[in-house]
Structure formats: structure tokens, C-alpha cells
Design an enzyme around this catalytic site. Structure first.
Site, PDB file in Angstrom:
ATOM      1  N   ARG A 119      60.829  27.303  29.070  1.00 32.40           N
ATOM      2  CA  ARG A 119      61.304  27.622  27.711  1.00 32.40           C
ATOM      3  C   ARG A 119      60.502  26.911  26.615  1.00 32.40           C
ATOM      4  O   ARG A 119      60.990  26.745  25.503  1.00 32.40           O
ATOM      5  CB  ARG A 119      62.803  27.332  27.563  1.00 32.40           C
ATOM      6  N   LYS A 141      51.108  34.004  16.735  1.00 31.88           N
ATOM      7  CA  LYS A 141      51.452  35.247  17.421  1.00 31.88           C
ATOM      8  C   LYS A 141      50.856  35.200  18.824  1.00 31.88           C
ATOM      9  O   LYS A 141      49.644  35.061  18.984  1.00 31.88           O
ATOM     10  CB  LYS A 141      50.903  36.458  16.668  1.00 31.88           C
ATOM     11  N   GLU A 183      37.724  41.225  11.347  1.00 34.84           N
ATOM     12  CA  GLU A 183      38.883  40.480  10.826  1.00 34.84           C
ATOM     13  C   GLU A 183      38.485  39.642   9.604  1.00 34.84           C
ATOM     14  O   GLU A 183      39.298  39.412   8.711  1.00 34.84           O
ATOM     15  CB  GLU A 183      39.501  39.600  11.924  1.00 34.84           C
ATOM     16  N   LYS A 225      44.310  32.969   6.237  1.00 36.42           N
ATOM     17  CA  LYS A 225      45.317  33.175   7.278  1.00 36.42           C
ATOM     18  C   LYS A 225      46.414  32.116   7.169  1.00 36.42           C
ATOM     19  O   LYS A 225      47.612  32.423   7.240  1.00 36.42           O
ATOM     20  CB  LYS A 225      44.658  33.109   8.664  1.00 36.42           C
ATOM     21  N   GLU A 235      56.845  37.155   9.706  1.00 32.91           N
ATOM     22  CA  GLU A 235      56.506  38.508   9.277  1.00 32.91           C
ATOM     23  C   GLU A 235      57.700  39.301   8.769  1.00 32.91           C
ATOM     24  O   GLU A 235      57.995  40.400   9.237  1.00 32.91           O
ATOM     25  CB  GLU A 235      55.793  39.266  10.415  1.00 32.91           C
ATOM     26  N   ARG A 239      53.131  38.788   5.610  1.00 33.35           N
ATOM     27  CA  ARG A 239      52.310  38.630   6.806  1.00 33.35           C
ATOM     28  C   ARG A 239      51.885  39.974   7.392  1.00 33.35           C
ATOM     29  O   ARG A 239      50.831  40.070   8.034  1.00 33.35           O
ATOM     30  CB  ARG A 239      53.044  37.788   7.867  1.00 33.35           C
ATOM     31  N   ASN A 243      47.891  43.086   9.081  1.00 32.01           N
ATOM     32  CA  ASN A 243      47.755  44.184  10.032  1.00 32.01           C
ATOM     33  C   ASN A 243      46.995  45.379   9.464  1.00 32.01           C
ATOM     34  O   ASN A 243      47.057  46.480  10.032  1.00 32.01           O
ATOM     35  CB  ASN A 243      49.135  44.625  10.520  1.00 32.01           C
ATOM     36  N   HIS A 246      45.337  47.817  11.786  1.00 33.19           N
ATOM     37  CA  HIS A 246      45.808  47.520  13.149  1.00 33.19           C
ATOM     38  C   HIS A 246      46.715  48.604  13.711  1.00 33.19           C
ATOM     39  O   HIS A 246      46.780  48.779  14.929  1.00 33.19           O
ATOM     40  CB  HIS A 246      46.524  46.167  13.182  1.00 33.19           C
ATOM     41  N   HIS A 250      45.500  49.658  17.106  1.00 34.75           N
ATOM     42  CA  HIS A 250      46.268  49.475  18.333  1.00 34.75           C
ATOM     43  C   HIS A 250      46.426  50.802  19.071  1.00 34.75           C
ATOM     44  O   HIS A 250      46.389  50.847  20.307  1.00 34.75           O
ATOM     45  CB  HIS A 250      47.652  48.882  18.023  1.00 34.75           C
ATOM     46  N   HIS A 263      38.933  44.621  20.368  1.00 37.07           N
ATOM     47  CA  HIS A 263      39.984  44.669  19.348  1.00 37.07           C
ATOM     48  C   HIS A 263      39.383  44.824  17.946  1.00 37.07           C
ATOM     49  O   HIS A 263      39.821  45.659  17.156  1.00 37.07           O
ATOM     50  CB  HIS A 263      40.852  43.408  19.429  1.00 37.07           C
TER      51      HIS A 263
END
Lengths: 360, 360
Positions: A119, A141, A183, A225, A235, A239, A243, A246, A250, A263
Site C-alpha cells: 500500500r 501520474k 512534450e 510542469k 487534475e 492539469r 493533455n 493526448h 492515446h 508516446h
């Protein structure tokens, strides 16, 4: 060496160290290690280059190494389990520290493994690609892909620190360097118009791997960032603008099979889509769109989508994006060059027009 | 109906509803549902009994159901992925809500899936066993097992609410009822001596499923759990005392193969071990230990460990417990009946003496 900070609540703020020769400075690393047990997660492309350098600074520790195969196609729950196997076989405790040594895939998987192992254990990011240094290693992330959607399984989990050693970019191939620039360009487009100007003027230097230019680009990207993440860690708002490109990107990565496009390449193509859609909705001019495409090209990035994907396939894949609400597609658009809009639902017609103009 | 609260920071506090007939009160559920998309995770033993009742209250929602096989042996990453498959196949968004309808295994898996899906969606616990109602559904510990260790992969992730309907215990078999009582007895032993007295006096009523007695036991157990979790959500201190008997118990569950012993049965045996070790270290008297064993027996629980496990196997398995530091075994002991100690490292000699006295 430069030191930036990601400012978060509850003593979770952490430094980003940026500079040359940082991997040789073991103290940077060990000041963030919590106990004698240190696991290093890397891949079979990076480990032969840099693992011994990291281990050299950890002589007093109980170190264990987990080496995964290199590539986005291995960013799965199955390969994540290999990290848990290694930690448990060596009886690693909850006060152990995990170091992710690699690009975005290793950072995302190492971070997610650290988030879930018992955890939650401490972890450190040592990004070894430009993309990971300027984007994925910062902000917490973490996660893995699912056959039906990219990064669909994961956690927000912040590292103890990020160590971005500019020297490791020497071994990066040109395709990976360009992917990282996608990016970098993103920060200019969404919130930093001066940086966009600088990037247009300095792209030849970046591609020639001018050390000073690269260091400046990394630092300014990380500053952007860190500011966004510090404002909106989970987010709920701004935030999401990180993206840009993206949602489309994606879909391309998932639709073509993870690993075919890097990516950053998929994000570059998606950024072109987003610019086109921003024009159709009246935000950008034709000249703005041309400028977006030009800087992506100048960085050696593709802007044409894969011909094998149909408009319907894009729409289907985009329907599982994390920004969506109740299954309705939402995207990041540009209000102007240097200014992104918060995620908005887009009517089917303009979205289809953009996809039809590009898709196969 | 009684309502208790787990008090946490940042608007994450949540209610535990306890009473009869709660599954028929859809409004209890829907007030905590965030959007139209609701996924229900259950197992093939519970779904035939209660799924239709839950679905009846969700007529206005887009509901999807994921049914897993019943048993601790399916609490794995592989079966967790089936939940993600179901959510993604139906394009569930980040504002969806997941309901875990079942015992501790379903609650742990459903909660962990909710923690990881798109980096976190809302979830609701509807525990259907006594063990889940009094312990595992409250407090946000979620996760799955690894072949080398129980609950080794997971997250702290709190639900929106817990709905404990005492009526569902009507269909619980006797073995499951006794297993739940192991965790009920635990609260008496670690922090509530008056409750321990009450349990000794009322055990026959509980086994006869007297509704008022069961409701009181559930409520008092949840009040104890909520108080401990509210004080120490992430187990930096007192929360570890809830693990009385669990260090030994987890070793038994892992060592014998998940599913052979019910969790509560393994905890009961482990509680006997912990009492014996507490006696060897001078905390408990022989009479105290006899009292611990007597109430476990009265609840229909085993206190003899599996004969197939050796002392060495216990020590090996206990070496990966989450309470350990740098691989050193730490356990929860009783300073007195009704008072637990924080985790302490134990010398090899008394630990081996306890294991030798019990193990095969």
C-alpha cells in the site's frame, strides 16, 4: 545543478534536480532513501548503460534489481507483477525505497508498483529519456495500459525526488529525442508563448544536442510542469491542459498496438489534430495551425496519422479517455498559441470533420 | 438504522449505515452515486441472493455487473483485471461509481479496482458477511494477495459510504459467522475490555443469530474501527493494533494456500499465538491466555494451527509482513486483555518457543 520544487501539501513537496553528471553524485540519491532496502527497476536497454553507475553509489545498501523488457507493449499488469515478485522474493519491507531508472514506461510502472507495494513505499525517479525528464517523471501520474485504453489503471503517487541528468541524453537515439520534444513544445503551446518563440529559434540547437539549449529546455519544461501540478495535483482543473494532443494520441497508441508509435510521436500527431479542431471551432487561424505543424516538423516529429485507423475507430477509442464525463468525449483545445482551454465536450460534427480530414 | 462516521480530513469523512432492511432503501445508495454510470462487483455466491435487490434501486442508471468466483484464492491481480475489463468494455468514465457487494474479498478487490481505475473512481461498500461488516469494509484498506504474501498489493482508498444490512447475515453459513466473530472479539482484546465482557456473556445469542445482539456487536465493532482509523488512517501508529493475530494468520493463509482457511479462522489461530507470545514475554497470565482461547472456542473458532506448517515456514512467511522494518519481524501483542501494544520486534527465542509449542 539547478533545483526546482514541486510544491504540494502535507510535506509531500519534492525537488527536481537538473544538470550534468548527476548520476555520479550518490548523495543526491541517498538523501532520499529511507532504509537499507533499495530496489531498482529498469529495462534491458537502459540497465547496461546506467545501472552500474547507480549501484556504485549504493554500496552500503541491500539492493535488488528488476529488469523489464524495453517498450510500451510491456507496460501491463502482467509485467508490473514481476516487480512485486522481485520485491517479495527479497522480503522488501514497507520502508524500502524503489528507484525507477528509465524512460516514461519504467517511471510509470515503477511509480505504480511503489504506490501499490504494501500500500505504498517511497520511490525516486531517475528519468533517462528527454520525454521522461520534461514530463512523465514529474507530477506523480503512474500506471499501466489496458488493451482497451492507455494509462487506464494507475495512481497519483508522488516521488521523493526526480534526478534529471542531462548526460544520459547522449545515448538517446534521434527518434527518442524528437519524441521528447513533442512534450517540450506542448508547454509552449498551452501556457508559455515566450518559450514557444524560443523553441522555434533554437530547434536546430536542440536537435544538435547542444548541452546548454537542452538544459534550458528541460528546466523550463519542468518549471511549467511543476507549476501546473502544484496548482492542481489531482487534475480537477488546469492539469488537464497538459493533455493537449493526448486524447487523439492515446487513441493512436492503443489503436495501432502499444509500441508502434512512441508516446511523443502519437502526441505530436494528436497535437496537429487538436490544432485543426481548434481552428474549426474558431479559436486558431490557418496561420496558427501552420505554425503548430511547422514546429512539430522542425523537431523531426510526424504529424500525419496512421492510415490504418478509421474515424470510427478514433471515436470508439476516444470514448474511454479519462477526461470524459459519462462517456462523452472531451478534449483539450487551444484558445490561442500559448493558451489552452480547460477540457470541453465537442460536438460530433467538427470532431468528425477533423478526423475525416486526417484519418484513413 | 444507526449511522456512524469515519472522520477523516479533506471532506473524505463518510457514514457507516447499520440496520435491517437497508438494501431495500435505494436512496441510501443513490445519495452517494456521482453519475449515471454504476458498476457492481460481486461474486457467484452473493450475486444470486442480493444483486437483484441492489439493481432494483438503480433503474435510472447505466449499470454493469462484474461477477467473480467466490473465494480468497481469486483475490489476485489476474481477477482484478476482470473488473477493469468490464469497466472499459462499457466505457465507464472517471466519474463512475463502483459498488462492492460481497464479503471481504470482494470489498478489498472492488475497492482496489476503484482506487486504480483511471487513477480513482468513487466506490461504495455493501458488505455481506459479518467479517466485512465489522472490519474489512471500514477504513479503506484495499488490495489483492500475492503468492508470497497476503494483501501485499493494494492501496489506502476510502469509500463514499458503507451499508451494513444485518438482514444479509440470514444467509451466512455458520462457518462464516464464526469467522466474522474473530474480528469482533479482536476489538474487545485490543481496546475495549467492556465489550470483551459483553461478548463472553452474549456469545450464545450471537451464534443463535439474535438480531439485536448481532446489531449491537456490529455497531460497537464499527465504532471501534472508525475511532482507530480516524486517529491513524495510514497506519503510522495505533492502526497496526487492528492486526492482532494477523501476522500469524496471514502466514497460515499464505502457507496453506489461499482459501483453505477463512481469514477469520486464520486470525483466530493467530490470536491464540499472539496471546501465548504475550504470556512468554510477561504481559499476560496463564489465566488470560485461557480466557482468550475460551472465547475463541465459544465462537466456534479453531485455535490449533495447521499441522503441515513448520516453525521455519512460519518465520519465512512472517518475514514479509507489512509491519516489518528492514525485514525484521514485528508483531502485535497484548499488554493486558483489552489493551494492545504497538508493533514490536520480537527476539527469535520466544517467537520460536511459541511457534514450536503450536506448529507441526
Amino acid at each position: 545543478m539547478k533545483e526546482l520544487r514541486v510544491e504540494l501539501d502535507k510535506q509531500r513537496s519534492y525537488p527536481i534536480y537538473i544538470g550534468a553528471g548527476l548520476l555520479g553524485q550518490a548523495e543526491l540519491l541517498t538523501r532520499h532513501v529511507r532504509s537499507k532496502q533499495v530496489a531498482i527497476v529498469s529495462n534491458d536497454a537502459i540497465a547496461p548503460l546506467y545501472l552500474s553507475k547507480v549501484l556504485a553509489g549504493l554500496g552500503d545498501y541491500q539492493t535488488e534489481t528488476v529488469i523489464l523488457p524495453d517498450g510500451e507493449q510491456y507496460k501491463t499488469l502482467q509485467y508490473l507483477e514481476k516487480i512485486f515478485d522481485g520485491l517479495l522474493a527479497n522480503k522488501f519491507s514497507r520502508n524500502a525505497t524503489l528507484i525507477a531508472l528509465g524512460g516514461g514506461v519504467i517511471g510509470d510502472m515503477g511509480g505504480f508498483a511503489a504506490a501499490c507495494y504494501q500500500r505504498g513505499i517511497a520511490f525516486i525517479q531517475i528519468p533517462t529519456t528527454l520525454l521522461a525528464q520534461v514530463d512523465s517523471s514529474v507530477g506523480g501520474k503512474t500506471g499501466v495500459n489496458h488493451p482497451l485504453g492507455k494509462n487506464m489503471i494507475g495512481a497519483f503517487y508522488q516521488p521523493q525526488c526526480v534526478i534529471a541528468d542531462a548526460d544520459v541524453l547522449d545515448t538517446l537515439d534521434d527518434r527518442q529525442l524528437s519524441a521528447g520534444l513533442a512534450e517540450v513544445i506542448k508547454y509552449g503551446l498551452i501556457r508559455d508563448p515566450e518559450f514557444l518563440d524560443w523553441l522555434e529559434a533554437n530547434m536546430p540547437k536542440l536537435l544538435a544536442r547542444d548541452k546548454a539549449a537542452l538544459a534550458y529546455a528541460i528546466e523550463r519544461s519542468c518549471a511549467n510542469k511543476a507549476a501546473v501540478v502544484g496548482e492542481d495535483e489531482f487534475e480537477n482543473g488546469v492539469r488537464a491542459t497538459l493533455n493537449l494532443g493526448h486524447t487523439f494520441g492515446h487513441a493512436i497508441e492503443t489503436g495501432c498496438g502499444y509500441g508502434q508509435y512512441l508516446h511523443g510521436e502519437a502526441v505530436a500527431i494528436g497535437t496537429g489534430f487538436a490544432a485543426d479542431l481548434s481552428r474549426r471551432l474558431g479559436y486558431l487561424s490557418d496561420a496558427d495551425v501552420a505554425r503548430v505543424l511547422a514546429i512539430l516538423h522542425a523537431a523531426g516529429l510526424p504529424t500525419r496519422p496512421p492510415t490504418e485507423m478509421s474515424t470510427e475507430q478514433y471515436l470508439d477509442l476516444m470514448a474511454v479517455d479519462k477526461k470524459n464525463v459519462d462517456g462523452k468525449i472531451r478534449v483539450i483545445l487551444l484558445e490561442a498559441l500559448g493558451k489552452a482551454l480547460l477540457p470541453i465536450s465537442v460536438e460530433r460534427a467538427p470532431l468528425q470533420a477533423t478526423l475525416n480530414a486526417y484519418a484513413g
